[in-house]
Design a protein around this motif. Sequence first.
Motif, short mmCIF file in Angstrom:
data_model
loop_
_atom_site.label_atom_id
_atom_site.label_comp_id
_atom_site.label_asym_id
_atom_site.label_seq_id
_atom_site.Cartn_x
_atom_site.Cartn_y
_atom_site.Cartn_z
N THR A 98 0.85 -1.19 0.00
CA THR A 98 0.00 0.00 0.00
C THR A 98 0.89 1.24 0.00
N ILE A 99 0.55 2.19 -0.88
CA ILE A 99 1.32 3.42 -0.99
C ILE A 99 0.33 4.58 -0.96
N SER A 100 0.64 5.60 -0.18
CA SER A 100 -0.31 6.70 -0.05
C SER A 100 0.36 7.94 0.50
N CYS A 101 -0.14 9.10 0.06
CA CYS A 101 0.26 10.37 0.66
C CYS A 101 -0.53 10.66 1.93
N ASP A 102 -1.45 9.78 2.29
CA ASP A 102 -2.19 9.92 3.55
C ASP A 102 -1.30 9.40 4.67
N VAL A 103 -0.34 10.24 5.07
CA VAL A 103 0.68 9.80 6.00
C VAL A 103 0.08 9.44 7.35
N LEU A 104 -0.99 10.12 7.75
CA LEU A 104 -1.64 9.81 9.02
C LEU A 104 -2.18 8.39 9.00
N ARG A 105 -2.89 8.05 7.94
CA ARG A 105 -3.46 6.70 7.83
C ARG A 105 -2.35 5.65 7.76
N GLN A 106 -1.33 5.89 6.97
CA GLN A 106 -0.28 4.89 6.81
C GLN A 106 0.51 4.69 8.09
N PHE A 107 0.72 5.75 8.86
CA PHE A 107 1.40 5.61 10.15
C PHE A 107 0.56 4.73 11.08
N ASN A 108 -0.74 4.97 11.11
CA ASN A 108 -1.62 4.16 11.96
C ASN A 108 -1.65 2.70 11.52
N ALA A 109 -1.42 2.44 10.22
CA ALA A 109 -1.52 1.09 9.69
C ALA A 109 -0.20 0.32 9.75
N ARG A 110 0.87 0.94 10.20
CA ARG A 110 2.19 0.33 10.09
C ARG A 110 2.32 -0.97 10.87
N ASN A 111 1.61 -1.08 11.99
CA ASN A 111 1.73 -2.29 12.81
C ASN A 111 1.07 -3.50 12.15
N GLY A 112 0.23 -3.25 11.13
CA GLY A 112 -0.38 -4.35 10.40
C GLY A 112 0.38 -4.74 9.16
N ALA A 113 1.59 -4.22 9.00
CA ALA A 113 2.37 -4.50 7.80
C ALA A 113 2.66 -5.99 7.68
N ARG A 114 2.48 -6.51 6.47
CA ARG A 114 2.81 -7.90 6.15
C ARG A 114 3.60 -7.90 4.84
N PRO A 115 4.90 -8.18 4.87
CA PRO A 115 5.80 -8.46 6.00
C PRO A 115 6.07 -7.23 6.86
N LYS A 116 6.76 -7.46 7.97
CA LYS A 116 6.92 -6.43 8.99
C LYS A 116 8.02 -5.44 8.62
N LYS A 117 7.72 -4.60 7.66
CA LYS A 117 8.59 -3.48 7.34
C LYS A 117 7.72 -2.40 6.73
N TRP A 118 8.11 -1.16 6.92
CA TRP A 118 7.30 -0.06 6.43
C TRP A 118 8.16 1.20 6.35
N MET A 119 7.64 2.22 5.69
CA MET A 119 8.38 3.46 5.52
C MET A 119 7.41 4.63 5.63
N ILE A 120 7.71 5.58 6.49
CA ILE A 120 6.92 6.80 6.63
C ILE A 120 7.84 7.98 6.35
N CYS A 121 7.42 8.86 5.46
CA CYS A 121 8.20 10.03 5.08
C CYS A 121 7.34 11.26 5.31
N ASP A 122 7.75 12.12 6.24
CA ASP A 122 6.99 13.32 6.53
C ASP A 122 7.74 14.53 5.99
N GLY A 123 7.03 15.62 5.81
CA GLY A 123 7.64 16.85 5.31
C GLY A 123 6.56 17.89 5.13
N ASP A 124 6.93 19.01 4.50
CA ASP A 124 5.92 20.02 4.24
C ASP A 124 4.90 19.46 3.25
N SER A 125 3.66 19.87 3.38
CA SER A 125 2.56 19.34 2.58
C SER A 125 2.36 17.87 2.90
N ASN A 126 1.84 17.10 1.94
CA ASN A 126 1.60 15.68 2.16
C ASN A 126 2.90 14.91 2.29
#
Length: 545
Positions: free
Chosen positions: A306-334
């Motif tokens: 899953t890939i999204s600029c909805d960083v809030l949603r993706q951060f909340n979903a990180r613990n459900g990652a299958r397999p257990k790896k994820w990436m969150i990139c924050d910055g100005d704007s989305n």
Amino acid sequence: MLTRLAGGRVIDPGNGRDAVGDIFIRDGRIVDAPAGGTADETYNVSSKIVMAGAIDVHSHIAGNNETMGRLLLPEQRYASDVFHPGHYPQPRGAWNTFETGCIYAAMGFTTVVEPAVLPHQALQAHLELADIPIIDKATLTVLGNDDFLLNLLRRREGANAIRDYVGWTLATSRGLGIKVINAGGAEAFKNNLRSFSLDDEVLGYGVSSRAIVKALQHAVHELQLRHPLHVHCNNLGIAGNVDTALATIAAAEGLPLHLAHLQFYGYGKEGPRGFSSGGARLAEAVNAAESVTVDVGQVMFGQTVTISCDVLRQFNARNGARPKKWMICDGDSNGAGIVPYDYRVTDFFNAVQWAVGLELFLLTVDPWRVFFTTDHPNGAPFTAYPDILALLMDRDLRAEWMSRLPKEAIAVTTLASITREYTLTDIATMTRAAPAKLLGLKDRGHLGAGALADIAVYEPGSDKAKMFREAALVFKGGQLVVRDGAVLHLPFGRAICVHPECERAIKMRMRDYYEERYGISPDFMTVPDAAIGRPEPFEIIPCLN
């Protein structure tokens, strides 16, 4: 040279045609039948189905997020058979640009929209899109979490200022339309909030998510863009979020509005697990709101990312990652969030998600207002399209799939009671004529004289998935590019965009803003013609008169 496709069943809902007949092609466009019906080249397509080339309105095929998804989950690339153009029996993976164009073309798709390009990443996205062969491409430019817009709203500068800013952003990023993703949600995430609803306010700006959406909706309308504001709602993936989607539909207030991947907002809180389908309620609301269009974002079973600029949603979903790896990139704007996910047949929640998507397809009455997507790759890779089409056309096949799913999951949906089966005309409407209308592409999605000769020919049969997976013939601009599911030629498609006229004042204001806030020139985000590097690289769609 005059080319004739002879004796096929022509299904062309844009022109009210469903009959056996011929299609003639000259100089890359469809023409009226000449006197006598003679042609320089003839393809016998008798007993076959002839449709316009398909159009995908929402598929993440290029840009920074897609690149990060490939980097995070490289093993996904090797989960499928060795690539040969046009043949992917398994719905797998994150492909390179070359494979993307070939696979889409093999299924009869000739135009695809990348729906989430941040303005400051537009150049990279267009460079990548330029490398995708065969299909024509367009992008939607993302606004709604950017400091400049939020400040315009905070200072109450008015509709004209917002319209000028939106027009300038579209012109520099070469977008076809505007997308808003969880309006205000990225800024809420920066302030350590973990939820953000339609009437919540962005801290520091004093403006609600609803106000952001309405401001962009009106700007798009005033700019007379053909594609309405493309909305990724608040509260994606959360139980009870059907109420958010219903509130967003009501907020359209008669102006055009397009809701993306509605399946991900189709969840209630009923049932023993506090998670149920709200698909029937959503479909009822869509049916009643004539100014609203939607695409579904169908979930299918298997590994994806899953890939999204909805960083809030993706951060909340990180613990459900299958397999257990994820990436969150924050910055100005989305920001961006990349979270691998495996939709499982045995998982209660995944089974409900699968059913919700099909409910939305089958209960939304008008095929001109519901669009065929998986939100690739979020709900499933786009190679799952043929299997979804088969499910829509065959209620017995749906029953067979449901028999393998958790019974308690199907019990909290209405899918088992739905008997509707899509017809070929419904399919042609939803995947051809309706997307062309939604995007303002007047010379696509139909087979009338003057249309681009983007044509897909299918061999009918009982196996609908096979039929739509490997087109018998595909023509792109009159050139034969696919035969029996195998790619023969690799022309490069064009980028489709709008180009609103911008006043000198907004250009100067943006120059000053970027130099003061970031110390850079806004020219860094301007997409030049040279970025495409192909003959006739851009097709500019005029705004409405």
